[in-house]
Design a protein around this motif. Structure first.
Motif, PDB file in Angstrom:
ATOM      1  N   ALA A 612       0.826  -1.214   0.000  1.00  0.00           N
ATOM      2  CA  ALA A 612       0.000   0.000   0.000  1.00  0.00           C
ATOM      3  C   ALA A 612       0.856   1.259   0.000  1.00  0.00           C
ATOM      4  O   ALA A 612       0.573   2.235  -0.713  1.00  0.00           O
ATOM      5  N   TYR A 613       1.929   1.260   0.809  1.00  0.00           N
ATOM      6  CA  TYR A 613       2.814   2.425   0.867  1.00  0.00           C
ATOM      7  C   TYR A 613       3.514   2.626  -0.470  1.00  0.00           C
ATOM      8  O   TYR A 613       3.641   3.766  -0.961  1.00  0.00           O
ATOM      9  N   ALA A 614       3.948   1.519  -1.089  1.00  0.00           N
ATOM     10  CA  ALA A 614       4.587   1.626  -2.408  1.00  0.00           C
ATOM     11  C   ALA A 614       3.619   2.199  -3.427  1.00  0.00           C
ATOM     12  O   ALA A 614       3.999   3.049  -4.258  1.00  0.00           O
ATOM     13  N   MET A 615       2.364   1.777  -3.375  1.00  0.00           N
ATOM     14  CA  MET A 615       1.367   2.300  -4.312  1.00  0.00           C
ATOM     15  C   MET A 615       1.092   3.775  -4.062  1.00  0.00           C
ATOM     16  O   MET A 615       0.958   4.572  -4.999  1.00  0.00           O
ATOM     17  N   ALA A 616       1.016   4.155  -2.780  1.00  0.00           N
ATOM     18  CA  ALA A 616       0.798   5.566  -2.465  1.00  0.00           C
ATOM     19  C   ALA A 616       1.959   6.422  -2.956  1.00  0.00           C
ATOM     20  O   ALA A 616       1.762   7.505  -3.533  1.00  0.00           O
ATOM     21  N   LEU A 617       3.192   5.966  -2.757  1.00  0.00           N
ATOM     22  CA  LEU A 617       4.369   6.694  -3.241  1.00  0.00           C
ATOM     23  C   LEU A 617       4.381   6.796  -4.763  1.00  0.00           C
ATOM     24  O   LEU A 617       4.903   7.766  -5.329  1.00  0.00           O
ATOM     25  N   ALA A 624      -4.134   2.266  -3.020  1.00  0.00           N
ATOM     26  CA  ALA A 624      -3.524   2.427  -1.701  1.00  0.00           C
ATOM     27  C   ALA A 624      -4.586   2.691  -0.640  1.00  0.00           C
ATOM     28  O   ALA A 624      -4.524   2.147   0.471  1.00  0.00           O
ATOM     29  N   GLN A 625      -5.580   3.518  -0.962  1.00  0.00           N
ATOM     30  CA  GLN A 625      -6.656   3.803  -0.021  1.00  0.00           C
ATOM     31  C   GLN A 625      -7.459   2.541   0.289  1.00  0.00           C
ATOM     32  O   GLN A 625      -7.824   2.291   1.446  1.00  0.00           O
ATOM     33  N   ASP A 629      -7.929   0.876   3.963  1.00  0.00           N
ATOM     34  CA  ASP A 629      -9.242   0.558   4.535  1.00  0.00           C
ATOM     35  C   ASP A 629      -9.313  -0.913   4.950  1.00  0.00           C
ATOM     36  O   ASP A 629      -9.908  -1.257   5.980  1.00  0.00           O
ATOM     37  N   ASP A 630      -8.705  -1.772   4.131  1.00  0.00           N
ATOM     38  CA  ASP A 630      -8.702  -3.207   4.443  1.00  0.00           C
ATOM     39  C   ASP A 630      -7.912  -3.488   5.722  1.00  0.00           C
ATOM     40  O   ASP A 630      -8.339  -4.283   6.560  1.00  0.00           O
ATOM     41  N   VAL A 648       0.982   6.427   8.210  1.00  0.00           N
ATOM     42  CA  VAL A 648       1.936   6.630   7.109  1.00  0.00           C
ATOM     43  C   VAL A 648       1.213   6.650   5.770  1.00  0.00           C
ATOM     44  O   VAL A 648       1.439   7.550   4.935  1.00  0.00           O
ATOM     45  N   ILE A 649       0.351   5.652   5.540  1.00  0.00           N
ATOM     46  CA  ILE A 649      -0.355   5.587   4.246  1.00  0.00           C
ATOM     47  C   ILE A 649      -1.249   6.812   4.073  1.00  0.00           C
ATOM     48  O   ILE A 649      -1.269   7.455   3.007  1.00  0.00           O
ATOM     49  N   ARG A 650      -2.003   7.165   5.113  1.00  0.00           N
ATOM     50  CA  ARG A 650      -2.919   8.305   5.005  1.00  0.00           C
ATOM     51  C   ARG A 650      -2.168   9.619   4.833  1.00  0.00           C
ATOM     52  O   ARG A 650      -2.610  10.507   4.087  1.00  0.00           O
ATOM     53  N   ALA A 651      -1.021   9.747   5.499  1.00  0.00           N
ATOM     54  CA  ALA A 651      -0.221  10.962   5.330  1.00  0.00           C
ATOM     55  C   ALA A 651       0.328  11.058   3.920  1.00  0.00           C
ATOM     56  O   ALA A 651       0.339  12.140   3.311  1.00  0.00           O
TER      57      ALA A 651
END
Length: 778
Positions: A612-617, A624-625, A629-630, A648-651
């Protein structure tokens, strides 16, 4: 409103046969002390002070844990322990009544003892004497003195009689369990009787049984196979080497259609029989019950008080399983798990044979976790917790701790359970070794973890993982020399586990010792399964210095080996680590490919977080969202998910939308846990790194520099995570933004030196070169 139960004037309470002293935190039953943990005692005080009133569960939790989030199961566990201490049974809740849907109330009428009587009671607890100055006449005075003398002499003689009528072990003595001699011809008794005896005796807070791990280590030093049967001769050798006091063993033999079960204790020093007992058993199904009965009689003869025997006296069939076949499979599974890590099939068979075998489910959950099978570990640990009533008091602690660590991830609940366990069973090394691990590591309490590791070694000097935990926590504190010394002490005792080699590699990496890293890698590849994890270690080290092409090859090797060994969760972890580093280096397309591959292999929470963090980056906000949520839905209690992964993901998602202020706000909750140690492939200090990026986006260079300095200061925690190298680059950007040009140049140069010889095509390196040239041209 309920106040803190400890903030009151001096007072004593009485109800039924009990007296409660809040100041001394003692509960007496007819003058005899009753053991309670501090939290259980505080719950009792709240109920006493609201006598015959209903106290809700929320009110109890706020009163007893005013500044800490705890789950309701923790309250239920303490209520159970309190009821047990008061002598209640499952059928008779005489004192504490459950009010369904609301809470609890104390049903007994409570009397408050006046202050004057409190003083008198305190005085009588301090000293018993005869006052000769105010006696009415001297004959009565001397008669009173004579009575006292006779009482003292009589009590002394009684004590000597009791002391000599049974074999008493000292407070630091340990015992070794031998295998039972089995002449029945039925192999079901080969493993089950010793395992049943161990579980029965481990209920005792008084007895200290030498652990199976330590016995296996001693067997190796004696030249025996790790899975050798512990005959009386071998047991005596183990007993002498461990400095134990006695050997407990026995036999089972046929007698017509019945059985004769014998249990005996022998002195390690002389070999003489200290105590023995025989019992005739009518049928096979009754053997476990008979073993439990004579074991309890042995506990009393070896010196344990009747009070603790009565308090911790779950029948063996209830504490484990009524099925000999299930217990046989569990025994073999546990032995193989502790010797070769191959016990999974037997543990699976144990729960298939008896689906209500709580301890087997908990052990199975731990075994799944050890091979990175996170989802299966959660399922088994949860099932064990649901069946926890089918276990002894000691095993309930095991089940609760595994459930908190492996299933819910509620590390505060785990810590409280482990502390209560260590208080009730002060001679048990297991809670201390668990406290030296993840519950304290993840929260950044490294000194506390080290202290718990040392307590473990005091109780069990050959507990290998305790040495690793002490060493790795020293690494987290940047004390590399001390960490190396700990590993050498372990090697000096003949201890060797994969974790020692892993840490040796990390220490060499942190020192920049390439030759040392190569030596450890060569040793690792000689061990079974070592190729998988050492290849991943090498991939992380290569990527740290910007050798990304070679890191990709090594990472694929690690994943391929894991898949060949049928370890998809581990393969997913390695893919997730690769996706995250590709993302921070700016290779978005490769990051997405690896993230999807990781998630296809495993839905483990760490894998899902890294993906998820890699996708957000990489700008894949929607996916990622969805993963965030999952995580929130499936791990609502998990400490690391709530206070690290989700912030971290939300930020990062907020930064993707250009909202730096929201990103900083999202990360506030992470502050208490931000420097904690993460899994060794993804997660260390990510909240700090993203907060630094948020301050950069907000144009706050000084604040950003403070965050990136934390990463540089916690080099041992960050290890080979790529953000450790990138922190130099980010520091340069922060200092440049703050107008500290000279310091910014030095930070850029530190990064470029770290990446000398790196792959020139890496996007983040190209940007770093361009920014540095612009800075020096000013």
């Amino acid at each position: 409103m309920i106040t803190n139960p400890g903030q009151r004037a001096k007072e004593l309470y009485e109800f039924g046969p009990f007296r409660v002293d809040p100041e001394r935190e003692t509960l007496l039953r007819e003058g005899e002390p009753v053991a309670l943990t501090p939290k259980t005692f505080q719950i009792l005080l709240v109920l006493i002070r609201h006598n015959e009133e209903v106290v809700t569960k929320d009110e109890l939790m706020r009163a007893v844990w005013p500044d800490t989030f705890v789950e309701e199961a923790n309250l239920s566990r303490n209520i159970f322990m309190l009821r047990k201490a008061l002598g209640e049974t499952a059928q008779d809740h005489r004192y504490i009544v459950t009010v369904p849907g609301r809470g609890y109330r104390l049903a007994e009428n409570v009397q408050v003892i006046p202050e004057q009587e409190v003083k008198i009671v305190a005085a009588t607890h301090s000293i018993v004497h005869v006052d000769v100055k105010e006696s009415r006449s001297w004959p009565w005075r001397w008669l009173a003195v004579g009575v006292v003398i006779l009482l003292v002499v009589g009590l002394g003689m009684l004590w000597r009689f009791l002391a000599h009528r049974r074999t008493v072990l000292g407070s630091r003595d340990t015992v070794v369990l031998a295998d039972f001699a089995n002449s029945t011809g039925d192999p079901v008794f080969d493993e089950t009787l010793r395992e049943g005896l161990a579980i029965e005796l481990e209920q005792s807070p008084f007895l200290s049984v030498v652990s199976d791990q330590r016995i296996r280590h001693m067997l190796a030093l004696m030249g025996h196979a790790a899975d050798a049967r512990i005959t009386p001769e071998i047991a005596r050798g183990v007993c002498e080497r461990t400095g134990s006091a006695a050997i407990l063993g026995g036999s089972i033999a046929p007698l017509g259609s019945q059985y004769v079960l014998e249990l005996r204790a022998k002195s390690c020093r002389t070999g003489e029989v200290l105590d023995q007992e025989q019992v005739q058993v009518a049928k096979k199904e009754d053997v476990l019950n008979a073993l439990g009965q004579i074991s309890r009689r042995f506990r009393e003869r070896l010196g344990e008080s009747l009070t603790t025997i009565q308090e911790h006296n779950t029948p063996l069939a209830e504490a484990t399983t009524p099925s000999l076949e299930a217990l046989e499979a569990f025994s073999m599974g546990w032995k193989l798990h502790t010797t070769s890590g191959t016990g999974l099939p037997f543990l699976q068979r144990a729960v298939e044979t008896d689906p209500n075998f709580a301890l087997a489910y908990s052990t199975l959950g731990r075994a799944y976790a050890d091979v990175e099978e996170g989802d299966l570990s959660v399922v088994s640990s949860t099932r064990a917790w649901q069946l926890r009533d089918h276990a002894s008091d000691r095993e309930k602690f095991v089940i609760d701790a595994n459930y908190a660590i492996l299933a819910t991830g509620n590390l505060e609940a785990a810590r409280q359970t482990l502390e209560a366990w260590s208080q009730m069973y002060p001679r048990d090394a297991a809670p201390h070794v668990m406290l030296s691990g993840y519950p304290n590591k993840a929260a950044g309490r490294f000194e506390e973890a080290i202290a718990e590791g040392r307590k473990t070694i005091e109780l069990d000097p050959d507990f290998a993982i305790a040495y690793f935990n002490i060493a790795v926590n020293n690494v987290y504190l940047n004390r590399l020399d001390e960490a190396g010394n700990v590993l050498r002490r372990a090697a000096g005792r003949g201890l060797e586990i994969d974790e020692f080699l892993m840490l040796d590699y990390d220490i060499a990496f942190l020192r920049g010792d390439r030759a040392g890293m190569e030596q450890v890698a060569a040793r690792a590849r000689q061990r079974s399964g070592g190729e998988t994890w050492i290849s991943n270690k090498e991939a992380l080290a290569l990527a740290y210095s910007g050798h990304l092409q070679r890191a990709r090859l090594m990472s694929r090797r690690a994943v391929d080996y894991a898949r060949q060994q049928a370890m998809p969760e581990r393969a997913g972890a390695w893919e997730a680590a690769a996706s995250m580093r590709e993302a921070v280096f700016g290779n978005s397309a490769e990051a997405l490919t690896r993230a999807l591959a990781a998630f296809a292999l495993s839905k483990d929470r760490e894998v899902e977080y890294c993906a998820a963090y890699a996708m957000a980056l990489s700008g894949e906000t929607s996916q990622a969202q969805g993963m965030a949520d999952d995580l929130a839905r499936h791990f609502p209690e998990n400490t690391v998910v709530r206070f690290s992964y989700l912030p971290v993901i939300r930020a990062q998602l907020a930064l993707n939308h250009g909202d730096a202020a929201k990103a900083i706000e999202e990360l506030q909750v992470a502050a208490p846990f931000e420097v904690g140690a993460a899994r060794d492939f993804c997660g260390a200090l990510h909240p700090v790194y993203v907060r630094g990026e948020a301050y950069l986006a907000a144009g706050k260079g000084a604040e950003a520099a403070t965050e990136f300095q934390k990463i540089l200061d916690h080099r041992g925690v960050v290890g080979s995570e790529p953000i450790g190298a990138l922190a130099h680059l980010q520091m340069g950007r922060a200092l440049a933004l703050a107008g500290e040009t000279d310091k910014a140049k030095q930070a850029y140069e530190d990064f470029l030196a770290e990446w000398a010889g790196a792959d020139a095509s890496i996007p983040v390196l190209k940007r770093a070169h361009a920014e540095y040239m612009k800075l020096v041209s000013k």
